[in-house]
Write an enzyme that holds these catalytic residues in place. Sequence first.
Site, PDB file in Angstrom:
ATOM      1  CB  THR A  72     145.428  11.978  46.987  1.00  0.00           C
ATOM      2  OG1 THR A  72     146.008  11.240  45.914  1.00  0.00           O
ATOM      3  CG2 THR A  72     145.834  11.362  48.321  1.00  0.00           C
ATOM      4  CB  SER A  97     136.727  15.992  47.626  1.00  0.00           C
ATOM      5  OG  SER A  97     135.439  16.473  47.258  1.00  0.00           O
ATOM      6  CE1 TYR A  99     139.235  15.211  39.109  1.00  0.00           C
ATOM      7  CE2 TYR A  99     139.851  14.000  41.086  1.00  0.00           C
ATOM      8  CZ  TYR A  99     140.078  15.025  40.185  1.00  0.00           C
ATOM      9  OH  TYR A  99     141.128  15.885  40.360  1.00  0.00           O
ATOM     10  CG  HIS A 131     134.161   5.977  52.063  1.00  0.00           C
ATOM     11  ND1 HIS A 131     133.490   7.080  52.545  1.00  0.00           N
ATOM     12  CD2 HIS A 131     134.381   6.218  50.739  1.00  0.00           C
ATOM     13  CE1 HIS A 131     133.319   7.952  51.553  1.00  0.00           C
ATOM     14  NE2 HIS A 131     133.841   7.442  50.454  1.00  0.00           N
ATOM     15  CG  HIS A 132     137.004   1.220  51.081  1.00  0.00           C
ATOM     16  ND1 HIS A 132     138.326   1.308  51.408  1.00  0.00           N
ATOM     17  CD2 HIS A 132     136.739   2.301  50.295  1.00  0.00           C
ATOM     18  CE1 HIS A 132     138.856   2.371  50.828  1.00  0.00           C
ATOM     19  NE2 HIS A 132     137.901   3.005  50.144  1.00  0.00           N
ATOM     20  CE  LYS A 135     137.621   8.212  52.545  1.00  0.00           C
ATOM     21  NZ  LYS A 135     138.670   8.601  51.578  1.00  0.00           N
ATOM     22  CB  THR A 142     132.921  13.165  49.067  1.00  0.00           C
ATOM     23  OG1 THR A 142     133.836  12.618  48.119  1.00  0.00           O
ATOM     24  CG2 THR A 142     131.615  13.520  48.392  1.00  0.00           C
TER      25      THR A 142
HETATM   26  N1  LIG Z   1     138.593  12.141  44.349  1.00  0.00           N
HETATM   27  C1  LIG Z   1     137.972  10.983  44.084  1.00  0.00           C
HETATM   28  O1  LIG Z   1     137.076  10.888  43.238  1.00  0.00           O
HETATM   29  C2  LIG Z   1     138.405   9.757  44.830  1.00  0.00           C
HETATM   30  C3  LIG Z   1     139.431   9.848  45.722  1.00  0.00           C
HETATM   31  N2  LIG Z   1     139.936   8.728  46.315  1.00  0.00           N
HETATM   32  C4  LIG Z   1     141.128   8.930  47.121  1.00  0.00           C
HETATM   33  O2  LIG Z   1     142.251   8.448  46.370  1.00  0.00           O
HETATM   34  C5  LIG Z   1     143.255   7.951  47.233  1.00  0.00           C
HETATM   35  C6  LIG Z   1     143.624   6.532  46.809  1.00  0.00           C
HETATM   36  O3  LIG Z   1     142.528   5.678  46.979  1.00  0.00           O
HETATM   37  P1  LIG Z   1     142.643   4.101  46.711  1.00  0.00           P
HETATM   38  O4  LIG Z   1     143.170   3.837  45.360  1.00  0.00           O
HETATM   39  O5  LIG Z   1     141.346   3.544  47.127  1.00  0.00           O
HETATM   40  O6  LIG Z   1     143.760   3.713  47.804  1.00  0.00           O
HETATM   41  P2  LIG Z   1     144.806   2.511  47.749  1.00  0.00           P
HETATM   42  O7  LIG Z   1     145.361   2.377  49.137  1.00  0.00           O
HETATM   43  O8  LIG Z   1     144.175   1.324  47.114  1.00  0.00           O
HETATM   44  O9  LIG Z   1     145.946   3.059  46.767  1.00  0.00           O
HETATM   45  C7  LIG Z   1     146.913   4.001  47.128  1.00  0.00           C
HETATM   46  C8  LIG Z   1     148.199   3.586  46.466  1.00  0.00           C
HETATM   47  O10 LIG Z   1     149.183   4.591  46.633  1.00  0.00           O
HETATM   48  C9  LIG Z   1     150.419   3.942  46.861  1.00  0.00           C
HETATM   49  N3  LIG Z   1     151.429   4.820  47.424  1.00  0.00           N
HETATM   50  C10 LIG Z   1     151.982   4.823  48.675  1.00  0.00           C
HETATM   51  N4  LIG Z   1     152.930   5.791  48.756  1.00  0.00           N
HETATM   52  C11 LIG Z   1     152.970   6.396  47.526  1.00  0.00           C
HETATM   53  C12 LIG Z   1     153.753   7.452  46.980  1.00  0.00           C
HETATM   54  N5  LIG Z   1     154.705   8.093  47.699  1.00  0.00           N
HETATM   55  N6  LIG Z   1     153.516   7.819  45.696  1.00  0.00           N
HETATM   56  C13 LIG Z   1     152.590   7.188  44.946  1.00  0.00           C
HETATM   57  N7  LIG Z   1     151.830   6.156  45.423  1.00  0.00           N
HETATM   58  C14 LIG Z   1     152.021   5.779  46.692  1.00  0.00           C
HETATM   59  C15 LIG Z   1     150.044   2.778  47.754  1.00  0.00           C
HETATM   60  O11 LIG Z   1     151.073   1.805  47.765  1.00  0.00           O
HETATM   61  P3  LIG Z   1     151.216   0.832  49.061  1.00  0.00           P
HETATM   62  O12 LIG Z   1     149.917   0.112  49.159  1.00  0.00           O
HETATM   63  O13 LIG Z   1     152.375  -0.024  48.677  1.00  0.00           O
HETATM   64  O14 LIG Z   1     151.458   1.743  50.220  1.00  0.00           O
HETATM   65  C16 LIG Z   1     148.775   2.291  47.062  1.00  0.00           C
HETATM   66  O15 LIG Z   1     149.064   1.388  46.015  1.00  0.00           O
HETATM   67  C17 LIG Z   1     142.672   8.091  48.648  1.00  0.00           C
HETATM   68  O16 LIG Z   1     143.136   9.292  49.206  1.00  0.00           O
HETATM   69  C18 LIG Z   1     141.163   8.169  48.416  1.00  0.00           C
HETATM   70  O17 LIG Z   1     140.495   8.849  49.438  1.00  0.00           O
HETATM   71  C19 LIG Z   1     139.419   7.502  46.071  1.00  0.00           C
HETATM   72  C20 LIG Z   1     138.370   7.347  45.226  1.00  0.00           C
HETATM   73  C21 LIG Z   1     137.769   8.473  44.528  1.00  0.00           C
HETATM   74  O1  LIG Z   2     138.717   6.499  49.653  1.00  0.00           O
HETATM   75  C1  LIG Z   2     137.754   6.315  48.886  1.00  0.00           C
HETATM   76  O2  LIG Z   2     137.431   5.185  48.497  1.00  0.00           O
HETATM   77  C2  LIG Z   2     137.014   7.482  48.395  1.00  0.00           C
HETATM   78  N1  LIG Z   2     137.496   8.660  48.684  1.00  0.00           N
HETATM   79  C3  LIG Z   2     136.980   9.909  48.279  1.00  0.00           C
HETATM   80  C4  LIG Z   2     136.618  10.752  49.481  1.00  0.00           C
HETATM   81  O3  LIG Z   2     137.358  10.730  50.479  1.00  0.00           O
HETATM   82  O4  LIG Z   2     135.627  11.470  49.417  1.00  0.00           O
HETATM   83  C5  LIG Z   2     135.910   9.798  47.232  1.00  0.00           C
HETATM   84  C6  LIG Z   2     135.050   8.574  47.301  1.00  0.00           C
HETATM   85  O5  LIG Z   2     134.037   8.774  48.234  1.00  0.00           O
HETATM   86  C7  LIG Z   2     135.822   7.303  47.556  1.00  0.00           C
END
Ligand SMILES: NC(=O)C1=CN([C@@H]2O[C@H](COP(=O)(O)OP(=O)(O)OC[C@H]3O[C@@H](n4cnc5c(N)ncnc54)[C@H](OP(=O)(O)O)[C@@H]3O)[C@@H](O)[C@H]2O)C=CC1
Ligand SMILES: O=C(O)C1=N[C@H](C(=O)O)C[C@H](O)C1
Length: 232
Positions: A72, A97, A99, A131-132, A135, A142
Amino acid sequence: MKIALLGYGKMGKTIERLAVERGHEIVLKVDNDIDNADLSRADVAIDFSVPDAAFKNITACFEKQVPVVSGTTGWLKRYDEAVEICKKQEAAFIYASNYSLGVNLFFELNRNLAKLMQRFSEYNVAIEEIHHTQKLDAPSGTAITLAEQIIENSDKTGWQLDSIRENEIPVTAKRIENVPGTHTISYNSEVDTIKIEHVAHSRDGFALGAIIAAEWLQHKKGVFSMKDVLGL
Ligand SMILES: NC(=O)C1=CN([C@@H]2O[C@H](COP(=O)(O)OP(=O)(O)OC[C@H]3O[C@@H](n4cnc5c(N)ncnc54)[C@H](OP(=O)(O)O)[C@@H]3O)[C@@H](O)[C@H]2O)C=CC1
Ligand SMILES: O=C(O)C1=N[C@H](C(=O)O)C[C@H](O)C1
Protein backbone atom coordinates in the site's frame (compact mmCIF):
# COMPACT_ATOMS: atom_id res chain seq x y z
CA MET A 1 1.32 -21.20 2.20
CA LYS A 2 -1.90 -19.92 3.80
CA ILE A 3 -2.34 -16.25 2.88
CA ALA A 4 -4.47 -13.48 4.43
CA LEU A 5 -5.31 -10.76 1.90
CA LEU A 6 -5.67 -7.35 3.56
CA GLY A 7 -7.39 -5.39 0.79
CA TYR A 8 -9.39 -7.30 -1.80
CA GLY A 9 -9.51 -4.77 -4.61
CA LYS A 10 -7.66 -4.78 -7.94
CA MET A 11 -4.38 -5.97 -6.42
CA GLY A 12 -5.94 -8.34 -3.87
CA LYS A 13 -7.83 -10.15 -6.64
CA THR A 14 -4.76 -10.34 -8.91
CA ILE A 15 -2.70 -11.76 -6.02
CA GLU A 16 -5.43 -14.33 -5.29
CA ARG A 17 -5.38 -15.58 -8.91
CA LEU A 18 -1.58 -15.89 -9.11
CA ALA A 19 -1.17 -17.26 -5.56
CA VAL A 20 -3.68 -20.06 -6.21
CA GLU A 21 -1.85 -20.87 -9.48
CA ARG A 22 1.36 -21.25 -7.37
CA GLY A 23 -0.38 -23.69 -5.00
CA HIS A 24 -1.12 -21.28 -2.14
CA GLU A 25 -4.41 -20.98 -0.29
CA ILE A 26 -6.27 -17.76 0.56
CA VAL A 27 -7.59 -18.21 4.11
CA LEU A 28 -8.80 -14.67 4.82
CA LYS A 29 -9.92 -11.62 2.82
CA VAL A 30 -10.26 -8.31 4.67
CA ASP A 31 -11.88 -5.39 2.89
CA ASN A 32 -12.65 -3.16 5.85
CA ASP A 33 -11.66 -2.75 9.50
CA ILE A 34 -9.23 -5.48 10.61
CA ASP A 35 -10.45 -5.45 14.24
CA ASN A 36 -12.73 -8.49 13.87
CA ALA A 37 -10.57 -10.46 11.41
CA ASP A 38 -9.18 -13.85 12.50
CA LEU A 39 -5.54 -13.97 11.39
CA SER A 40 -4.82 -17.20 13.26
CA ARG A 41 -4.90 -19.50 10.18
CA ALA A 42 -2.57 -17.33 8.08
CA ASP A 43 1.13 -18.11 7.52
CA VAL A 44 1.56 -14.67 5.99
CA ALA A 45 -0.48 -11.53 5.26
CA ILE A 46 -0.32 -9.42 2.10
CA ASP A 47 -1.62 -5.85 2.47
CA PHE A 48 -2.71 -3.93 -0.63
CA SER A 49 -5.41 -1.78 0.93
CA VAL A 50 -5.83 2.00 1.26
CA PRO A 51 -3.48 4.66 2.73
CA ASP A 52 -5.67 5.21 5.85
CA ALA A 53 -5.77 1.48 6.72
CA ALA A 54 -2.24 0.25 6.02
CA PHE A 55 -0.57 1.14 9.34
CA LYS A 56 -3.33 -0.49 11.40
CA ASN A 57 -3.37 -3.60 9.19
CA ILE A 58 0.41 -3.98 9.36
CA THR A 59 0.70 -3.50 13.12
CA ALA A 60 -2.23 -5.90 13.73
CA CYS A 61 -0.15 -8.56 11.92
CA PHE A 62 2.91 -7.77 14.09
CA GLU A 63 0.77 -8.25 17.19
CA LYS A 64 -0.49 -11.64 15.95
CA GLN A 65 3.05 -12.67 14.82
CA VAL A 66 1.91 -13.02 11.20
CA PRO A 67 4.67 -11.97 8.74
CA VAL A 68 3.36 -9.11 6.60
CA VAL A 69 4.16 -7.91 3.08
CA SER A 70 2.75 -4.45 2.37
CA GLY A 71 2.48 -2.69 -0.97
CA THR A 72 0.00 0.00 0.00
CA THR A 73 1.28 3.47 -0.88
CA GLY A 74 0.51 6.88 0.63
CA TRP A 75 0.96 5.97 4.34
CA LEU A 76 4.74 6.26 4.70
CA LYS A 77 4.77 9.11 7.23
CA ARG A 78 4.24 6.25 9.72
CA TYR A 79 6.78 3.83 8.19
CA ASP A 80 9.48 4.48 10.84
CA GLU A 81 6.92 3.94 13.60
CA ALA A 82 5.88 0.63 12.00
CA VAL A 83 9.55 -0.46 11.81
CA GLU A 84 10.01 0.31 15.53
CA ILE A 85 6.93 -1.73 16.48
CA CYS A 86 8.06 -4.60 14.26
CA LYS A 87 11.47 -4.71 15.93
CA LYS A 88 10.00 -4.45 19.44
CA GLN A 89 7.57 -7.30 18.77
CA GLU A 90 10.15 -9.41 16.89
CA ALA A 91 7.80 -9.66 13.94
CA ALA A 92 8.49 -9.82 10.17
CA PHE A 93 7.84 -7.04 7.63
CA ILE A 94 8.56 -6.10 4.04
CA TYR A 95 7.41 -2.85 2.48
CA ALA A 96 8.02 -1.90 -1.16
CA SER A 97 6.52 0.92 -3.18
CA ASN A 98 6.72 -1.48 -6.13
CA TYR A 99 7.07 -5.29 -6.08
CA SER A 100 7.62 -5.94 -9.79
CA LEU A 101 10.97 -7.39 -10.83
CA GLY A 102 11.09 -4.87 -13.70
CA VAL A 103 10.68 -1.85 -11.46
CA ASN A 104 13.25 -3.17 -9.00
CA LEU A 105 15.74 -3.46 -11.89
CA PHE A 106 14.62 0.02 -13.00
CA PHE A 107 15.43 1.29 -9.48
CA GLU A 108 19.01 0.02 -9.95
CA LEU A 109 19.25 1.73 -13.36
CA ASN A 110 17.88 4.96 -11.90
CA ARG A 111 20.40 4.96 -9.04
CA ASN A 112 23.34 4.33 -11.39
CA LEU A 113 22.13 6.87 -13.96
CA ALA A 114 21.80 9.53 -11.22
CA LYS A 115 25.41 8.85 -10.14
CA LEU A 116 26.61 9.18 -13.75
CA MET A 117 24.64 12.38 -14.45
CA GLN A 118 25.79 14.12 -11.25
CA ARG A 119 28.83 15.61 -13.08
CA PHE A 120 26.81 17.03 -16.00
CA SER A 121 25.00 20.13 -14.79
CA GLU A 122 23.71 20.97 -18.28
CA TYR A 123 21.06 18.23 -17.80
CA ASN A 124 17.90 18.82 -15.73
CA VAL A 125 16.19 15.76 -14.29
CA ALA A 126 12.38 15.28 -14.20
CA ILE A 127 10.06 12.41 -13.19
CA GLU A 128 6.68 11.61 -14.74
CA GLU A 129 4.25 8.92 -13.59
CA ILE A 130 0.98 7.85 -15.23
CA HIS A 131 -1.66 5.73 -13.46
CA HIS A 132 -5.34 4.79 -13.73
CA THR A 133 -7.97 7.27 -12.58
CA GLN A 134 -8.96 5.35 -9.38
CA LYS A 135 -5.55 5.87 -7.79
CA LEU A 136 -5.93 7.66 -4.43
CA ASP A 137 -2.39 9.02 -3.98
CA ALA A 138 -0.15 11.28 -6.09
CA PRO A 139 2.63 11.10 -6.85
CA SER A 140 2.89 7.31 -6.85
CA GLY A 141 4.96 5.57 -4.19
CA THR A 142 7.26 4.39 -6.96
CA ALA A 143 7.84 7.97 -8.17
CA ILE A 144 8.73 8.98 -4.61
CA THR A 145 11.24 6.09 -4.34
CA LEU A 146 12.76 7.13 -7.70
CA ALA A 147 13.03 10.75 -6.51
CA GLU A 148 14.63 9.69 -3.21
CA GLN A 149 17.22 7.62 -5.09
CA ILE A 150 18.13 10.60 -7.30
CA ILE A 151 18.34 12.89 -4.24
CA GLU A 152 20.75 10.43 -2.56
CA ASN A 153 22.99 10.43 -5.65
CA SER A 154 22.93 14.09 -6.77
CA ASP A 155 22.91 17.64 -5.40
CA LYS A 156 19.07 17.74 -5.50
CA THR A 157 17.56 18.58 -2.11
CA GLY A 158 13.97 17.41 -2.58
CA TRP A 159 11.10 16.86 -5.04
CA GLN A 160 8.01 18.91 -5.94
CA LEU A 161 4.71 17.76 -7.44
CA ASP A 162 3.61 19.85 -10.45
CA SER A 163 6.04 22.72 -9.91
CA ILE A 164 9.65 23.62 -10.52
CA ARG A 165 11.89 24.88 -7.70
CA GLU A 166 15.62 25.48 -7.68
CA ASN A 167 17.51 22.30 -6.75
CA GLU A 168 14.36 20.15 -6.51
CA ILE A 169 13.16 17.40 -8.85
CA PRO A 170 9.90 18.25 -10.67
CA VAL A 171 7.43 15.33 -10.51
CA THR A 172 4.36 15.14 -12.76
CA ALA A 173 1.45 12.76 -12.00
CA LYS A 174 -1.02 12.03 -14.80
CA ARG A 175 -4.22 10.01 -14.43
CA ILE A 176 -5.51 8.13 -17.52
CA GLU A 177 -8.12 5.35 -17.51
CA ASN A 178 -6.79 1.76 -17.21
CA VAL A 179 -3.05 2.58 -17.09
CA PRO A 180 -1.46 0.06 -14.62
CA GLY A 181 1.66 2.20 -14.04
CA THR A 182 4.25 4.04 -16.16
CA HIS A 183 7.32 5.82 -14.75
CA THR A 184 9.73 7.95 -16.80
CA ILE A 185 12.96 9.66 -15.75
CA SER A 186 14.18 12.34 -18.18
CA TYR A 187 17.44 14.25 -18.26
CA ASN A 188 16.91 17.27 -20.51
CA SER A 189 19.56 19.61 -21.92
CA GLU A 190 19.38 22.36 -24.55
CA VAL A 191 20.45 19.90 -27.22
CA ASP A 192 18.96 16.51 -26.27
CA THR A 193 17.01 14.32 -23.84
CA ILE A 194 18.05 11.04 -22.19
CA LYS A 195 15.12 8.93 -20.89
CA ILE A 196 14.61 5.69 -19.01
CA GLU A 197 11.08 4.32 -18.69
CA HIS A 198 9.25 1.42 -17.07
CA VAL A 199 5.82 0.52 -18.44
CA ALA A 200 3.71 -2.07 -16.62
CA HIS A 201 1.45 -3.96 -19.06
CA SER A 202 -0.78 -5.34 -16.28
CA ARG A 203 -0.82 -5.75 -12.46
CA ASP A 204 0.60 -9.28 -12.69
CA GLY A 205 4.22 -8.19 -12.17
CA PHE A 206 3.36 -6.31 -8.95
CA ALA A 207 1.29 -9.25 -7.67
CA LEU A 208 3.85 -11.94 -8.50
CA GLY A 209 6.61 -9.91 -6.80
CA ALA A 210 4.49 -9.56 -3.65
CA ILE A 211 3.80 -13.33 -3.57
CA ILE A 212 7.52 -14.09 -4.03
CA ALA A 213 8.25 -11.64 -1.18
CA ALA A 214 5.69 -13.45 1.02
CA GLU A 215 7.22 -16.86 0.22
CA TRP A 216 10.66 -15.45 1.12
CA LEU A 217 9.48 -13.79 4.37
CA GLN A 218 7.44 -16.70 5.70
CA HIS A 219 9.88 -18.06 8.32
CA LYS A 220 11.94 -14.91 8.96
CA LYS A 221 11.95 -12.16 11.62
CA GLY A 222 12.96 -8.56 10.97
CA VAL A 223 12.46 -5.68 8.55
CA PHE A 224 13.39 -6.30 4.92
CA SER A 225 13.11 -4.80 1.42
CA MET A 226 12.83 -6.13 -2.13
CA LYS A 227 16.60 -5.70 -2.44
CA ASP A 228 16.89 -8.50 0.17
CA VAL A 229 14.31 -10.67 -1.60
CA LEU A 230 15.89 -10.29 -5.05
CA GLY A 231 19.53 -10.26 -3.84
CA LEU A 232 20.20 -6.91 -5.54
N1 LIG B 1 3.72 -1.81 -4.14
C1 LIG B 1 3.22 -2.21 -5.31
O1 LIG B 1 3.84 -2.96 -6.08
C2 LIG B 1 1.85 -1.75 -5.70
C3 LIG B 1 1.14 -0.97 -4.83
N2 LIG B 1 -0.16 -0.65 -5.09
C4 LIG B 1 -0.86 0.05 -4.03
O2 LIG B 1 -1.73 -0.89 -3.39
C5 LIG B 1 -2.88 -0.24 -2.88
C6 LIG B 1 -4.13 -0.96 -3.41
O3 LIG B 1 -4.20 -0.83 -4.80
P1 LIG B 1 -5.46 -1.39 -5.63
O4 LIG B 1 -5.69 -2.81 -5.33
O5 LIG B 1 -5.24 -0.94 -7.01
O6 LIG B 1 -6.64 -0.51 -4.98
P2 LIG B 1 -8.18 -0.89 -4.83
O7 LIG B 1 -8.90 0.38 -4.49
O8 LIG B 1 -8.62 -1.66 -6.03
O9 LIG B 1 -8.20 -1.87 -3.57
C7 LIG B 1 -8.09 -1.45 -2.24
C8 LIG B 1 -9.03 -2.31 -1.43
O10 LIG B 1 -8.84 -2.07 -0.05
C9 LIG B 1 -10.11 -2.10 0.57
N3 LIG B 1 -10.12 -1.50 1.89
C10 LIG B 1 -10.70 -0.33 2.31
N4 LIG B 1 -10.50 -0.18 3.64
C11 LIG B 1 -9.79 -1.27 4.06
C12 LIG B 1 -9.29 -1.70 5.32
N5 LIG B 1 -9.49 -0.98 6.45
N6 LIG B 1 -8.60 -2.86 5.37
C13 LIG B 1 -8.40 -3.61 4.27
N7 LIG B 1 -8.88 -3.25 3.04
C14 LIG B 1 -9.55 -2.10 2.94
C15 LIG B 1 -11.00 -1.39 -0.44
O11 LIG B 1 -12.36 -1.67 -0.18
P3 LIG B 1 -13.48 -0.59 -0.66
O12 LIG B 1 -13.32 -0.49 -2.14
O13 LIG B 1 -14.75 -1.25 -0.22
O14 LIG B 1 -13.15 0.68 0.05
C16 LIG B 1 -10.50 -2.02 -1.74
O15 LIG B 1 -11.16 -3.24 -2.01
C17 LIG B 1 -2.73 1.23 -3.30
O16 LIG B 1 -2.17 1.94 -2.23
C18 LIG B 1 -1.75 1.17 -4.47
O17 LIG B 1 -1.04 2.37 -4.64
C19 LIG B 1 -0.78 -1.05 -6.23
C20 LIG B 1 -0.12 -1.80 -7.15
C21 LIG B 1 1.26 -2.21 -6.96
O1 LIG C 1 -1.91 2.34 -7.46
C1 LIG C 1 -1.34 1.66 -8.33
O2 LIG C 1 -1.97 1.11 -9.25
C2 LIG C 1 0.11 1.47 -8.23
N1 LIG C 1 0.70 1.92 -7.16
C3 LIG C 1 2.07 1.80 -6.83
C4 LIG C 1 2.69 3.17 -6.66
O3 LIG C 1 2.04 4.06 -6.09
O4 LIG C 1 3.84 3.34 -7.03
C5 LIG C 1 2.82 0.87 -7.74
C6 LIG C 1 2.33 0.81 -9.16
O5 LIG C 1 2.88 1.86 -9.88
C7 LIG C 1 0.83 0.75 -9.29
